[in-house]
Motif scaffolding. Sequence first.
Motif, short mmCIF file in Angstrom:
data_model
loop_
_atom_site.label_atom_id
_atom_site.label_comp_id
_atom_site.label_asym_id
_atom_site.label_seq_id
_atom_site.Cartn_x
_atom_site.Cartn_y
_atom_site.Cartn_z
N LEU A 167 1.59 8.03 -0.69
CA LEU A 167 0.97 6.86 -0.07
C LEU A 167 2.04 6.21 0.81
CD1 LEU A 167 -0.90 5.37 -3.18
CD2 LEU A 167 -1.84 6.85 -1.39
N ASP A 168 2.05 6.56 2.10
CA ASP A 168 3.12 6.08 2.96
C ASP A 168 2.72 4.90 3.83
OD1 ASP A 168 1.47 7.39 4.72
OD2 ASP A 168 3.05 8.61 5.64
N ASN A 169 1.59 4.28 3.50
CA ASN A 169 1.18 3.06 4.21
C ASN A 169 0.69 2.02 3.20
OD1 ASN A 169 0.89 1.60 6.60
ND2 ASN A 169 -1.23 2.20 6.87
N PHE A 170 1.45 1.92 2.11
CA PHE A 170 1.13 1.00 1.03
C PHE A 170 1.97 -0.27 1.18
CE2 PHE A 170 1.97 -0.94 -3.06
CZ PHE A 170 0.70 -1.04 -3.61
N PHE A 171 1.31 -1.43 1.09
CA PHE A 171 1.98 -2.72 1.27
C PHE A 171 1.88 -3.54 -0.01
CE2 PHE A 171 2.31 -3.61 6.06
CZ PHE A 171 2.40 -2.26 6.38
N ASP A 172 3.02 -4.11 -0.44
CA ASP A 172 2.98 -5.09 -1.53
C ASP A 172 2.36 -6.37 -1.00
OD1 ASP A 172 4.14 -3.56 -3.55
OD2 ASP A 172 6.16 -4.04 -2.89
N SER A 173 1.49 -6.97 -1.79
CA SER A 173 0.82 -8.20 -1.36
C SER A 173 1.73 -9.43 -1.46
CB SER A 173 -0.44 -8.43 -2.20
OG SER A 173 -1.36 -7.38 -2.00
N TYR B 128 -3.25 0.60 2.24
CA TYR B 128 -3.54 0.11 0.90
C TYR B 128 -2.57 -1.01 0.54
CZ TYR B 128 -6.06 4.56 0.29
OH TYR B 128 -6.92 5.62 0.42
N THR B 129 -2.95 -1.80 -0.44
CA THR B 129 -2.11 -2.92 -0.89
C THR B 129 -2.12 -2.99 -2.42
OG1 THR B 129 -3.91 -4.55 -1.00
CG2 THR B 129 -2.83 -4.24 1.15
N THR B 130 -1.32 -3.92 -2.92
CA THR B 130 -1.36 -4.24 -4.35
C THR B 130 -2.79 -4.50 -4.80
OG1 THR B 130 0.83 -5.26 -4.17
CG2 THR B 130 -0.50 -5.84 -6.10
#
Length: 949
Positions: free
Chosen positions: A549-555, A835-837
């Motif tokens: 998952l290389d476009n995952f962001f922490d909220s 994707y995010t938290t």
Amino acid sequence: MTLSGYKLRLSARPERSVRGVFGLGVMMTLLVPALSQAQQKGRGQQQNWIDLPSSKQLGPVPGDPRRVNSLPAAMAISPDGRYVVTVNAGYGTVESKYEQSLAVMDTRTGEVKDFPDDRTNVDKEQTLYSGLAFSADGRHVYASLASVTDADAGNGIAVYGFDQGRIVPEREINIGSQKLAGGRRTNLPDGVLTDEAVSFPAGLATAGNQLLVADNLSDDALLIDTAKGKVVTRFDLSESDTVPSTYPIAVAVSKDGKRGFVALWNASEVVELDLAKGAVVGKLPLLKPSDPLKPGTHPCALVVSPDGKTLYVALSNRDAVAAVDIGDGRFAVKGYFDTRLPGQSYFGAEPDALALSADGERLYAANLGSDAVAVIDTKRLTRTAVKDGFVEPVGFIPTEWMPTALMVEGTGGGQHLFVATAKGRSTGPNNFPQRSGGRTHGPYMYIATLLYGSLAAIDLHEVELKAATEEVLESNRMKAAAEKIAFAGGADPIKHVIYVIKENRTYDQILGDLKQNGTPVGNGDPSLTMYGQAVTPNQHELALRFGVLDNFFDSGEVSGDGHVWSNAAIGTDYLERNWQIDYRNAQRNYDYEGVVAQGYPILQKIPDVVEPQSGYMWGNADAHGRTHYNFGEYISSTFCDAKKSGSSQEGPVLGGSPCKRNYIRKGEAIPAEWGGGVSKWPWPIPLLERNVATKPELVGHYAPESPDFNVRVPDQIRMNVFLRHFAGWVKERSAGRDTMPDYITMRLGDDHTAGTTPGGPTPKASVADNDLAVGRLVDAVSHSAYWDDTAIFILEDDAQNGGDHVDAHRSTAYVISKYAPHGDGGRAFIDSRFYTTVSVIRTMETLLGLPPMNNNDALAPLIGSLFTGPGDQAPFTADTTNQANGLIYAVNGRNAVGAKASAKMDFTHEDRVDPRVLNVILWKDAMGNAPVPAQLLRKPKKVKDDDDD
């Protein structure tokens, strides 16, 4: 979606340099990182749209927003309507010298000037807060100044001269600490219990030549003579022996100047004051819950109608605005307005600011949760409407990220709505060089300095409300198609979810070097990789085996808000208005995981002012018949070596048998509940005396022997604790009984590191220890019968301690199950969807059959792709190389880079150290003489190679 329905000019630029005036009239250009075309493609689903870490989207917004310094917390308009002023009480940006400031917009020209206040330098002991008001003659501006470390001299009112848009500091009205009555006590930041409370002035309102002030941490309000600079009256607004508990936040004054009103943030009440008599007249509950531990409704903003008959109160933690009848001496609720979007059934609008049109017929509520302004027709509040329930808005206007302040100016055809937002158009990458503003270069831009606020001027007569509302629905993903998880076998086989929360790493920092057979995998930048394949072999293999998952962001931006978002999928107005102040110069309490203002709300029998109305995942599981268990998250530990001062940072003072020893030293026995055997760690490991659950739902549902954050306890011990419990569940399952809880939360935070503290673990030892613990977890589950019906989710609570070439929020996430897909031709499966938290929480809820908690997790992108495999993923075997080679036992030497600075840091809880200083130490430790890719540090002496502190 097209916006042809808009007549007004839209600011559709994704990221741009905005010309503004900063520093007392000096022209400057805001150095905002531009997003590349590739980043735009990866982040937004539509052209010129940006995906936000909150899980929402940001598209074109009206009013041509101008960037301002961080977190514009309040707004005021000059009496002649010519100038709009915001108080910017956030972390601070480079253009403002990392100081807080007041910004002034000329409503005729749109020009914005910024006026930093030297009293708020990050080295000083004062902060601006949420109070802002003009004097009646428009020649002065008042702003609240606060401090928790200098209670006597640091709290007061800043008085500025104001002339033709220019602000000049004149004087300060000191407030000082407040004497508590009735035996009440408060905890100061150093853990001292006292009857002298920190005032921490918040909301301000003028009443002639007097100023009404809400004291946020001393549970009172003050009436101040501005000319004499003296307190005239103190109004005691406390309601229990605990102070603070009510948290006065906003004030308003009646049209005749005789009555005052105060919003009690944590008491779900608004208070009426007789300003002439100096008396508290009454307290009015506003949808107050009957359970004293349930989160309150958060009255946080007040505005009085032009005719003086109605007081409107924003209830941020209830998605509502109360209309209170204050005509002819009355003080009673007339009814409520709903600020949720059309079709929104879950919590998440969170109105935190209000404004009224000149005729009082239009009420505007800033929804920080839905990035929009709710437009309310006040005439609709009739007896019939009240009988039918809450009155709904007539439409919505889109804003940038997280609106925090509003004002309306003008009448007739010239009305403008001024909207300030806390986070503008998000952050972008943090690997770029930027002017230091006189500060030392660091390894990368710190995320909080990239949070620019914005100020927009919207011509209300050019807004077509139907089209605007449609865009708000789209930006909140309420038009998105329903998503499901398409298991190859049809039915959902997952019965158990294990959720692991780690600490503070970006994607590039860990997986920037990810390769398969020598070929790079995913969108990584190896030049930013500090803890790559050699240090984190298990995480590298897990990504390649189960999905990248290389476009995952922490909220969350930091741990202060990251742990809330990681468990609740949403924040609160209280959280967003306070964490930046604590992180910039420690002038607000560090409220974390159920500990608030150095105290425990669960023990004080008051609401946790940080907690969202929709609660946390364990509460969701509890409410819907799912079993749950917790290992160290929202659990507060007392360690045997702790000083028993009463400070929550050292653990609560609890009864029980005294410890027989404080530490486990090398060669000594490890307690059986921690795995047994003999310690191989060279540093002393503090023993656990007692744990306390900080949330009611966790009482009786947590491992009493599992420690909290303290990084002197290796993650191997935390994993030993889990595996002891897991062995019991496996044994029961072999006997035909499935006793493992449905939802398990687990803290593995050693990747935070303890810096280079002499005698403590090296940063690489800590990260490798964390990596091995993760590997052991997956190894154990995948080699058991639970592999058939268990999914494991692993993420960082935030990404603040690393650089990333895509975004300062981008981080690692792993979704692990037997049902992970295989990539084509034996290659790794890569999902670059945003994707995010919040996406993780939504996916876990979906697997467990739980409903959403709020409007964020109801609509966030679902990580369904990683459950589309045939169900044949083989068990995973942990890579124990870094145990065998001794890396997890490596110790910092006395001359390690940053050793002296690290030795002075507090690692008992997450983020109790200055992250800007720690980040440089970690970079130099990991990367040696590699040039730092960016800048940011305020204390050069903290990071010199010669370790001078």
